[in-house]
Scaffold this motif. Structure first.
Motif, PDB file in Angstrom:
ATOM      1  N   PRO A 160      -5.645   9.166   1.357  1.00 21.86           N
ATOM      2  CA  PRO A 160      -4.438   9.002   2.367  1.00 21.86           C
ATOM      3  C   PRO A 160      -4.231   7.618   3.012  1.00 21.86           C
ATOM      4  O   PRO A 160      -5.574   7.005   3.124  1.00 21.86           O
ATOM      5  N   VAL A 161      -3.345   7.121   3.236  1.00 20.73           N
ATOM      6  CA  VAL A 161      -3.266   5.626   4.059  1.00 20.73           C
ATOM      7  C   VAL A 161      -2.443   6.018   5.227  1.00 20.73           C
ATOM      8  O   VAL A 161      -1.321   6.258   5.164  1.00 20.73           O
ATOM      9  N   VAL A 196      -9.109  -0.119  -0.773  1.00 18.69           N
ATOM     10  CA  VAL A 196      -8.169   1.120  -0.800  1.00 18.69           C
ATOM     11  C   VAL A 196      -8.079   1.782  -2.141  1.00 18.69           C
ATOM     12  O   VAL A 196      -8.012   2.857  -2.212  1.00 18.69           O
ATOM     13  N   ASP A 249       0.767   7.954   5.087  1.00 21.10           N
ATOM     14  CA  ASP A 249       1.598   7.581   3.822  1.00 21.10           C
ATOM     15  C   ASP A 249       3.135   7.237   4.031  1.00 21.10           C
ATOM     16  O   ASP A 249       3.154   6.508   5.211  1.00 21.10           O
ATOM     17  N   TRP A 250       3.659   7.107   3.332  1.00 18.13           N
ATOM     18  CA  TRP A 250       5.152   6.318   3.394  1.00 18.13           C
ATOM     19  C   TRP A 250       6.054   6.947   3.987  1.00 18.13           C
ATOM     20  O   TRP A 250       7.519   6.418   4.005  1.00 18.13           O
ATOM     21  N   ILE A 260      -2.869   5.160  -5.609  1.00 17.50           N
ATOM     22  CA  ILE A 260      -4.342   5.124  -4.298  1.00 17.50           C
ATOM     23  C   ILE A 260      -4.545   6.585  -4.304  1.00 17.50           C
ATOM     24  O   ILE A 260      -3.697   7.696  -3.685  1.00 17.50           O
ATOM     25  N   LEU A 302       0.712  -1.335  -0.101  1.00 15.23           N
ATOM     26  CA  LEU A 302      -0.151  -0.110  -0.201  1.00 15.23           C
ATOM     27  C   LEU A 302       0.857   1.308  -0.108  1.00 15.23           C
ATOM     28  O   LEU A 302       0.482   2.234  -0.727  1.00 15.23           O
ATOM     29  N   SER A 336      -9.547   3.222   2.689  1.00 14.89           N
ATOM     30  CA  SER A 336      -8.513   2.899   3.991  1.00 14.89           C
ATOM     31  C   SER A 336      -9.199   3.150   5.379  1.00 14.89           C
ATOM     32  O   SER A 336      -8.813   2.265   6.377  1.00 14.89           O
ATOM     33  N   ARG A 379       0.857   4.245  -2.851  1.00 14.16           N
ATOM     34  CA  ARG A 379       0.521   5.517  -2.577  1.00 14.16           C
ATOM     35  C   ARG A 379       1.426   6.553  -3.070  1.00 14.16           C
ATOM     36  O   ARG A 379       1.367   7.390  -3.817  1.00 14.16           O
ATOM     37  N   LYS A 380       2.856   5.877  -3.194  1.00 13.89           N
ATOM     38  CA  LYS A 380       3.804   6.502  -3.531  1.00 13.89           C
ATOM     39  C   LYS A 380       3.832   6.928  -5.172  1.00 13.89           C
ATOM     40  O   LYS A 380       4.256   7.785  -5.402  1.00 13.89           O
TER      41      LYS A 380
END
Ligand SMILES: Cc1ncc(C[n+]2csc(CCOP(=O)(O)OP(=O)(O)O)c2C)c(N)n1
Ligand SMILES: [Mg+2]
Length: 345
Positions: free
Chosen positions: A57-58, A105, A265-266, A54, A45, A119, A49-50
């Motif tokens: 936001p996660v 997601v 996020d990441w 997606i 995930l 999410s 997102r990166k």
């Protein structure tokens, strides 16, 4: 009141091995696989997102996997579990169907909430997951209500609420502790104390970093546990869940942990993080709940490094194909919002 949390969050203790003696081998293997599944799912995930695949936001809980896995080990599918904004692990520990999480997601109709939630609005009642919402502390009183209903229905089931150290700053959490106690509700409060709420360290938000002090205030028996030791989490939750099912009323467990990614996020968020440093992240990575269990299992000859690697290869392959499948799934039709989100009068 002695602050036991200081000891549990002291980096000097981080390299201490975890004890697996007298714990069933098949449960250790199962918990390892589940923690690894959750981690790899969330890392997928993070990448999605990166890469901009997606839309929303996660909130990722990488580093905190031992909590949901240890807690869920002794839950039944008929228990009533509630989460919040960072709940992928809470759901996957009850139902590790990462394909349906990916689909959700990504907003696809095959997702856990038919692609209506994303999410932060996860739902899978058949596995015991009654739902998560982005409103911090928004589900805690609902969990107590669900526990009270189970008591009236005499089902023997319990309510479970996952609560962050930031969420306890919401008044409803204290009303929920009080009500659960006074109603002798079969309720487990799970405090995930990762020391941060968004970007702010607990020492800048509260006069004391031990959340269990609120259990003391409400005369709720509690245990404070290393949240990065899945065996300790499982053993403590077993004791508490047994007490709750025996009609002894609510219990609270506080788990000390740390998330590897930033709030959302990441990224690691050391740039915006107040008191969050790369050194802290590195210290906590040395206390990785998965690596600690792996080391203990290899040392005890429960399995070999090669067997563990084979499991990881299999998981990587399954996660890759589940992601690809979810990416190719369809979005829900716009009129299905009338069925599942809005009420037509
Ligand atoms: C009622 C409410 N207030 C503020 C927010 C914004 N917000 C989202 S997550 C968060 C921090 C929550 O911290 P914590 O409970 O410790 O959970 P963690 O993110 O550490 O898992 C905040 C303030 C929100 N979503 N809902
Ligand atoms: Mg927190």
């Amino acid at each position: 009141m002695k602050n036991q949390l200081e000891e549990l969050s002291n980096p000097e203790r981080f390299h201490s091995p975890i004890g697996i003696k007298d714990f069933p081998t098949d449960t250790l293997i199962e918990m390892f696989e589940l923690m690894m599944t959750i981690r790899k799912t969330e890392q997928r995930l993070a990448l999605g997102r990166k890469d901009g695949l997606i839309g929303g936001p996660v909130h990722l809980g990488v580093g905190q996997e031992a909590i949901a896995v240890g807690i869920s080990e002794y839950l039944r599918k008929t228990d009533r579990v509630f989460g919040a904004h960072r709940s992928h692990a809470h759901l996957l520990a009850l139902n590790p169907d990462f394909y349906r999480l990916f689909a959700e997601v990504l907003g696809k109709k095959t997702g856990f909430s038919k692609g209506m939630g994303g999410s932060m609005h996860l739902w899978n009642q058949p596995s015991g997951f009654y739902g998560s919402v982005p409103i911090v502390a928004g589900t805690v009183s609902l969990a107590v209500g669900a526990a009270m209903a189970a008591k009236l229905q005499k089902t023997g089931d319990i309510g479970v609420a996952y609560i962050g150290d930031g969420a306890v700053e919401e008044g409803v959490v204290h009303e929920s502790f009080n009500l659960a106690k006074i109603q002798n509700a079969p309720m487990l409060f799970v405090i995930e104390n990762n020391l941060f709420a968004s970007h702010m360290h607990i020492s800048l938000r509260q006069p004391n970093n031990m959340i269990a002090r609120f259990a003391v205030a409400n005369e709720i028996p509690y245990e404070l546990v290393d949240g990065n030791d899945v065996v300790a989490v499982a053993q403590a939750s077993k004791r508490l869940i047994n007490d709750i099912r025996a009609g002894k009323g609510p219990r609270l467990i506080e788990l000390v942990t740390y998330r590897w990614y930033g709030h959302v996020d990441w990224r690691d968020d050391v740039d915006v993080g107040v008191k969050r440093s790369l050194d802290d992240i590195d210290n906590w990575k040395a206390r990785d709940p998965i690596a600690r269990l792996s080391k203990a299992m290899i040392k005890a000859n429960i399995w070999s490094a090669e067997q563990q690697e084979a499991l990881e290869v299999k998981l990587d392959r399954n996660i890759r194909s589940a992601w690809d499948k979810a990416m190719n799934d369809s979005y829900p039709s716009s009129d299905s919002t009338l069925k599942y989100v809005y009420a037509a009068t």
